[in-house]
Each structure stands twice: as structure tokens, then as C-alpha cells.
Scaffold this active site. Sequence first.
Site, PDB file in Angstrom:
ATOM      1  N   HIS A 166      38.337  40.714  34.729  1.00  0.00           N
ATOM      2  CA  HIS A 166      39.306  40.768  33.627  1.00  0.00           C
ATOM      3  C   HIS A 166      39.525  42.225  33.196  1.00  0.00           C
ATOM      4  CE1 HIS A 166      37.610  36.512  32.687  1.00  0.00           C
ATOM      5  NE2 HIS A 166      38.779  36.355  33.260  1.00  0.00           N
ATOM      6  N   LYS A 194      37.803  23.854  27.898  1.00  0.00           N
ATOM      7  CA  LYS A 194      36.683  24.290  28.746  1.00  0.00           C
ATOM      8  C   LYS A 194      35.298  24.197  28.104  1.00  0.00           C
ATOM      9  CE  LYS A 194      39.065  27.334  31.945  1.00  0.00           C
ATOM     10  NZ  LYS A 194      39.268  28.711  32.380  1.00  0.00           N
ATOM     11  N   ARG A 201      43.930  36.527  41.951  1.00  0.00           N
ATOM     12  CA  ARG A 201      42.805  36.954  42.792  1.00  0.00           C
ATOM     13  C   ARG A 201      42.983  36.509  44.236  1.00  0.00           C
ATOM     14  NH1 ARG A 201      38.856  33.775  39.255  1.00  0.00           N
ATOM     15  NH2 ARG A 201      40.800  32.617  39.241  1.00  0.00           N
ATOM     16  N   SER A 213      34.520  33.202  35.455  1.00  0.00           N
ATOM     17  CA  SER A 213      33.545  33.107  34.370  1.00  0.00           C
ATOM     18  C   SER A 213      32.520  32.013  34.628  1.00  0.00           C
ATOM     19  CB  SER A 213      34.273  32.857  33.045  1.00  0.00           C
ATOM     20  OG  SER A 213      35.122  33.942  32.775  1.00  0.00           O
TER      21      SER A 213
END
Length: 161
Positions: free
Chosen positions: A17, A41, A91, A129
Amino acid sequence: MQTAVYAGTFDPFTNGHRDIVERASKLFERVHVAIAESTSKRPLFDADERVALTKQALKAFGEGVVVEKFNGLLVNYVASVGADVIIRGLRAVSDYEYEYQIAAMNRELAPKIETVFLMASQQHSFINSTIVKEVARFGGDVSSLVPENIGKRLKDAFQGQ
Ligand code: COA
């Protein structure tokens, strides 16, 4: 196009990030890192802590990078800070479909807001993450994956588990 918003859950903020923030800050005068408060989440860190950790991690960028939490629709937050660009990091090819859906929905909701994709550096292309938390939970070394303060906080969070 002077203000851009880089939004996410950031639980926690990673070096991947940070790489995107660095790239964005070269293109835009001001970058708002917008941390989603309510998310499906079930984050490890609450929104205020994610803001505090991310702020500390981005201190070196100075006033051009603002870290805040937001609630509700992202496009409303973007409009409220006078921005017209949403930054997303890409990504791998696998990010594309999800990102396409989000960008298309945001365009439907707010046609004047443009989504700009920045390519993450290869070095960070495998980080997310969830993986970082998984490694930290089992005592693995995450120092190359997250900013220093976040590495320490993760260690504390999982100590004794
Ligand atoms: N480096 C490392 N990891 C990256 C990354 C990068 N450059 N870019 C994305 N990721 C990872 C994230 O860490 C995350 O991993 P995780 O799932 O293990 O946590 C994953 O890729 C994608 O998450 P992220 O980019 O943070 O997006 P998100 O899906 O968590 O957040 C919001 C998306 C919050 C921006 C979006 O849900 C939103 O706008 N919500 C508000 C409600 C709304 O407006 N909805 C309508 C729009 S669809």
C-alpha cells in the site's frame, strides 16, 4: 486533478500500500488515504487504530498525504474532500475482475469521478493484508512486508496466542 483518494480496509497497511501511496503522491498534489470504517472483513484493528498506524507509517510524506476514516459510499467521501480521482493498486491479473467491478459501479454512481490504476512494484505484488496477518499470527517475520510500527503492533497483537 490535484486531489486523489486511495481507499481500502488497510487491516493493516502494508509496504505494498505504501508503494502505491508513494507513486500517487508523485502524480497528485494531495492524496487522501481513506480507511473504510465498516467493512465485511471483520478487521483485526478498529478503524481508529488503522488510521493511527497508517498515519504514523506515512509521516515522512508530510502534509500532501492525509489519512482519514470514512463510512458509507466511497464516491460520497471522494466528493466531500473535493477529489475527482480514485486510486487503486493492481498487483496481478487476478485483481482485474474485482477492480473492474468496483470501478464500473463507482462510475455508475458518480460519472465524474475517474478511477486510476497504478501498478504495484513486482517486489510487493504477492502481499495482501490477510497473508501478513497469517504470517504474524504464527510468529513469522513480517518486517519486509509492513512499515516498522505496524510490524511491532502485529507482534504485540499476536503475542501469547
Ligand atoms: N499492496 C498490497 N496489498 C494490496 C494492494 C497493494 N498495492 N492493493 C490491494 N491489496 C490487498 C489488500 O490488502 C486486500 O487484502 P485483504 O483482502 O487480505 O485485506 C485486498 O488486496 C483488497 O483490498 P483493498 O484494496 O483494501 O480493498 P478492499 O476490498 O478492502 O476495500 C473499498 C475496498 C473499501 C475501497 C470498497 O469496498 C469501498 O469503496 N467500500 C465503500 C462502500 C462503497 O462505496 N461501495 C461501492 C463501491 S463497490
